[in-house]
Design a protein around this motif. Structure first.
Motif, PDB file in Angstrom:
ATOM      1  N   SER A 252      10.801   3.879   1.191  1.00 31.64           N
ATOM      2  CA  SER A 252      11.061   4.539   2.418  1.00 31.64           C
ATOM      3  C   SER A 252       9.601   5.227   2.693  1.00 31.64           C
ATOM      4  CB  SER A 252      12.024   5.567   2.221  1.00 31.64           C
ATOM      5  OG  SER A 252      13.389   5.070   1.899  1.00 31.64           O
ATOM      6  N   GLU A 253       8.927   5.691   1.835  1.00 32.09           N
ATOM      7  CA  GLU A 253       7.769   6.561   2.083  1.00 32.09           C
ATOM      8  C   GLU A 253       6.552   5.405   2.807  1.00 32.09           C
ATOM      9  OE1 GLU A 253       5.885   8.485  -1.228  1.00 32.09           O
ATOM     10  OE2 GLU A 253       7.705   9.459  -1.677  1.00 32.09           O
ATOM     11  N   LEU A 254       6.666   4.196   2.350  1.00 27.26           N
ATOM     12  CA  LEU A 254       5.533   3.327   3.040  1.00 27.26           C
ATOM     13  C   LEU A 254       5.717   2.671   4.158  1.00 27.26           C
ATOM     14  CD1 LEU A 254       5.649   1.160  -0.697  1.00 27.26           C
ATOM     15  CD2 LEU A 254       3.909   2.974  -0.053  1.00 27.26           C
ATOM     16  N   LEU A 255       6.885   3.219   4.800  1.00 29.29           N
ATOM     17  CA  LEU A 255       7.216   2.500   6.177  1.00 29.29           C
ATOM     18  C   LEU A 255       5.994   2.966   7.057  1.00 29.29           C
ATOM     19  CD1 LEU A 255       8.970   0.436   7.739  1.00 29.29           C
ATOM     20  CD2 LEU A 255      10.204   2.587   8.382  1.00 29.29           C
TER      21      LEU A 255
ATOM     22  N   VAL B  36       2.989   3.687   6.525  1.00 28.05           N
ATOM     23  CA  VAL B  36       1.864   3.349   6.111  1.00 28.05           C
ATOM     24  C   VAL B  36       1.746   2.033   6.795  1.00 28.05           C
ATOM     25  CG1 VAL B  36       0.658   2.621   4.170  1.00 28.05           C
ATOM     26  CG2 VAL B  36       1.812   4.562   3.765  1.00 28.05           C
ATOM     27  N   VAL B  37       2.576   1.299   6.555  1.00 27.59           N
ATOM     28  CA  VAL B  37       2.610  -0.333   7.244  1.00 27.59           C
ATOM     29  C   VAL B  37       2.795  -0.154   8.796  1.00 27.59           C
ATOM     30  CG1 VAL B  37       5.120  -0.786   6.683  1.00 27.59           C
ATOM     31  CG2 VAL B  37       3.408  -2.672   7.051  1.00 27.59           C
ATOM     32  N   CYS B  38       3.292   0.703   9.085  1.00 26.20           N
ATOM     33  CA  CYS B  38       3.421   0.782  10.762  1.00 26.20           C
ATOM     34  C   CYS B  38       2.012   1.022  11.193  1.00 26.20           C
ATOM     35  CB  CYS B  38       4.482   1.607  11.057  1.00 26.20           C
ATOM     36  SG  CYS B  38       6.081   1.152  10.845  1.00 26.20           S
ATOM     37  N   LYS B  39       1.460   2.064  10.539  1.00 29.14           N
ATOM     38  CA  LYS B  39       0.078   2.286  11.087  1.00 29.14           C
ATOM     39  C   LYS B  39      -0.905   0.940  11.033  1.00 29.14           C
ATOM     40  CE  LYS B  39      -0.691   7.090   9.758  1.00 29.14           C
ATOM     41  NZ  LYS B  39      -1.393   7.698   8.678  1.00 29.14           N
ATOM     42  N   ALA B  40      -0.691   0.131  10.108  1.00 27.55           N
ATOM     43  CA  ALA B  40      -1.745  -1.473  10.062  1.00 27.55           C
ATOM     44  C   ALA B  40      -0.979  -2.351  10.874  1.00 27.55           C
ATOM     45  CB  ALA B  40      -1.537  -1.839   8.588  1.00 27.55           C
TER      46      ALA B  40
ATOM     47  N   HIS C  97      -1.948  -3.688   3.165  1.00 29.17           N
ATOM     48  CA  HIS C  97      -2.096  -2.025   3.469  1.00 29.17           C
ATOM     49  C   HIS C  97      -0.760  -1.433   2.757  1.00 29.17           C
ATOM     50  CE1 HIS C  97      -5.135  -2.598   6.615  1.00 29.17           C
ATOM     51  NE2 HIS C  97      -5.454  -1.199   6.326  1.00 29.17           N
ATOM     52  N   LEU C  98       0.164  -2.281   2.790  1.00 29.97           N
ATOM     53  CA  LEU C  98       1.633  -1.778   2.156  1.00 29.97           C
ATOM     54  C   LEU C  98       1.378  -1.862   0.776  1.00 29.97           C
ATOM     55  CD1 LEU C  98       4.687  -1.138   2.765  1.00 29.97           C
ATOM     56  CD2 LEU C  98       4.935  -3.878   2.264  1.00 29.97           C
ATOM     57  N   GLU C  99       1.004  -2.929   0.148  1.00 24.48           N
ATOM     58  CA  GLU C  99       0.875  -3.234  -1.258  1.00 24.48           C
ATOM     59  C   GLU C  99      -0.159  -2.463  -1.857  1.00 24.48           C
ATOM     60  OE1 GLU C  99       1.050  -7.613  -1.684  1.00 24.48           O
ATOM     61  OE2 GLU C  99       2.781  -7.771  -0.663  1.00 24.48           O
TER      62      GLU C  99
ATOM     63  N   ALA D 241       1.423   0.955  -2.021  1.00 19.31           N
ATOM     64  CA  ALA D 241       2.404   0.992  -3.210  1.00 19.31           C
ATOM     65  C   ALA D 241       1.979   1.355  -4.371  1.00 19.31           C
ATOM     66  CB  ALA D 241       3.342  -0.525  -3.014  1.00 19.31           C
ATOM     67  N   ARG D 242       0.862   0.315  -4.702  1.00 21.56           N
ATOM     68  CA  ARG D 242       0.333   0.534  -6.049  1.00 21.56           C
ATOM     69  C   ARG D 242      -0.490   1.765  -6.303  1.00 21.56           C
ATOM     70  NH1 ARG D 242      -0.179  -4.037  -9.249  1.00 21.56           N
ATOM     71  NH2 ARG D 242      -0.314  -2.491 -10.838  1.00 21.56           N
ATOM     72  N   GLU D 243      -0.970   2.462  -5.287  1.00 22.46           N
ATOM     73  CA  GLU D 243      -1.617   3.781  -5.224  1.00 22.46           C
ATOM     74  C   GLU D 243      -0.613   4.873  -5.704  1.00 22.46           C
ATOM     75  OE1 GLU D 243      -5.699   4.901  -3.323  1.00 22.46           O
ATOM     76  OE2 GLU D 243      -3.890   4.903  -2.021  1.00 22.46           O
ATOM     77  N   ARG D 244       0.614   4.716  -5.193  1.00 24.07           N
ATOM     78  CA  ARG D 244       1.579   5.626  -5.460  1.00 24.07           C
ATOM     79  C   ARG D 244       2.379   5.456  -6.747  1.00 24.07           C
ATOM     80  NH1 ARG D 244       0.582   5.660  -0.252  1.00 24.07           N
ATOM     81  NH2 ARG D 244       1.000   7.244   1.080  1.00 24.07           N
TER      82      ARG D 244
END
Ligand code: ZN
Ligand code: ZN
Length: 357
Positions: free
Chosen positions: A148-151, A153-157, A170-172, A175-178
């Motif tokens: 859910s937190e990643l949404l 992030v991907v929207c910005k991209a 960007h999304l992936e 995800a890995r960073e988190r």
């Protein structure tokens, strides 16, 4: 994780299966029963449980495997398991018919000889995995929250002219960073006309100046998968797009409202389908309403038409109706839902109002 309890539940079924032991070779099942997260290992579920692996995993197995004697042989995990089964003089050995290749079955029956009969079993461990225990639900919540937190992030991209690949990257990366170990499946970023492809994995296609983007993705965290879909709009949605979006959302909410212990998976599917039929969109809803999720991305129960499986507290399922109008656009909205004693709890936290970027 209470591996002992899981192994016991499996062993409780031996009599009915008419087996003395089960050779567990499907890795998610091995993990579920022992805690081993590597890629090569075999679990012999028996009165004296044994886990076998090869030299590469001896260190890891000693640390991870619980409730089983660990054997690291010179050969493969399977070769060591065969020796152990012979030593134990197992008469009737269950195998996982859904996962074992014909070649392996042949090899096993040759190596074990006449004294051990191979018995096909079907999804015996998967059936245990349908209802998640408390530890699993906790881990699933964490995976779902990360998703859910990643949404945002991907929207910005999502910028017109950028590729779907770039948005997925960007999304992936985020995800890995988190802390995600991996994505639970190939990330879907399907924009414009491609949003009408129910399984439109990210491609080199450029994002349009205006139109829907279907984002369907999940992370694996501590071994557990998340899965969610949001459909967002670059620019303003047309009135037709908005009408379809609202209908899909209404169908999704109706299906969630139908989730409760004792209801069938088919009833939940019907709840979503009937809303879309009423809106004249029934023929565009071309897949089932959802699926179970856990150590694997697609588990039981199947949330599909005419499925008679009864929902039980502790099941974790997706609810994901969609409408796909070929050549135009598509919309899908997907949450993960926990079946509770009283009804359901939506685990996915991301908003479902139509986001116009
Ligand atoms: Zn999905
Ligand atoms: Zn799904």
């Amino acid at each position: 994780m209470d591996y002992g309890a899981r192994q016991k539940r499996l062993a409780d079924g031996f009599k009915k299966l008419e087996v003395d032991a089960v050779l567990v070779t499907h890795m998610p099942n091995v993990r579920y029963l022992t805690g081993f997260t590597g890629s090569a290992g075999v679990f012999v579920a028996a009165q004296r449980p044994v886990f076998t692996t090869d030299g590469r995993y001896s260190e890891q197995a000693t640390h991870q495997v619980e409730r089983a004697r660990v054997v690291v042989g010179k050969g493969s995990a399977l070769a060591s398991a065969v020796l152990e089964i012979k030593k134990a003089r197992t008469r009737r050995l269950g195998i996982e018919a859904e996962h074992m290749t014909v070649a392996t079955r042949r090899l096993l029956s040759r190596e074990l000889g006449r004294s051990t009969k191979l018995i096909d079993t079907s999804n015996v461990v998967e059936k245990l995995r349908i209802v998640k225990d408390r530890d699993e639900i906790q881990l699933i919540r964490k995976a779902v929250n990360l998703g859910s937190e990643l949404l945002p992030v991907v929207c910005k991209a999502l910028k017109p002219g950028q590729s779907e690949f770039s948005a997925a990257a960007h999304l992936e990366f985020a995800a890995r960073e988190r802390g995600a170990e991996a994505m639970s499946f190939e990330t879907i970023v399907a924009a414009g006309k491609r949003s009408a492809l129910p399984h439109g994995v990210a491609s080199a296609a450029r994002l349009p100046r205006r139109g829907f983007v279907v984002l369907d993705y999940g992370v694996i965290l501590n071994g557990y998968c998340s899965d969610m879909t949001r459909t967002v709009c670059i620019g303003r949605a047309s009135s037709e797009q908005r009408r379809v979006y609202d209908a899909v959302l209404e169908a999704q909410l109706a299906a969630i409202a139908a989730v409760a212990p004792g209801r069938t998976a088919g009833e939940v599917d019907e709840a979503a389908r009937s809303v879309l039929k009423r809106a004249g969109l029934g023929k565009y809803f071309i897949h089932s309403t959802g699926h179970g999720v856990g150590l694997e991305i697609h588990e039981s129960p199947k949330m599909a038409a005419r499925q008679t499986d009864l929902l039980q507290p502790g099941m974790v399922i997706t609810i994901e109706p969609g409408v796909y109008i070929g050549g135009k656009f598509g919309v899908r909205i997907e949450d993960m839902v926990l079946v509770t004693e009283r009804g359901s709890e939506v685990l996915t936290r991301a908003p479902k109002v139509l986001l116009e970027l």
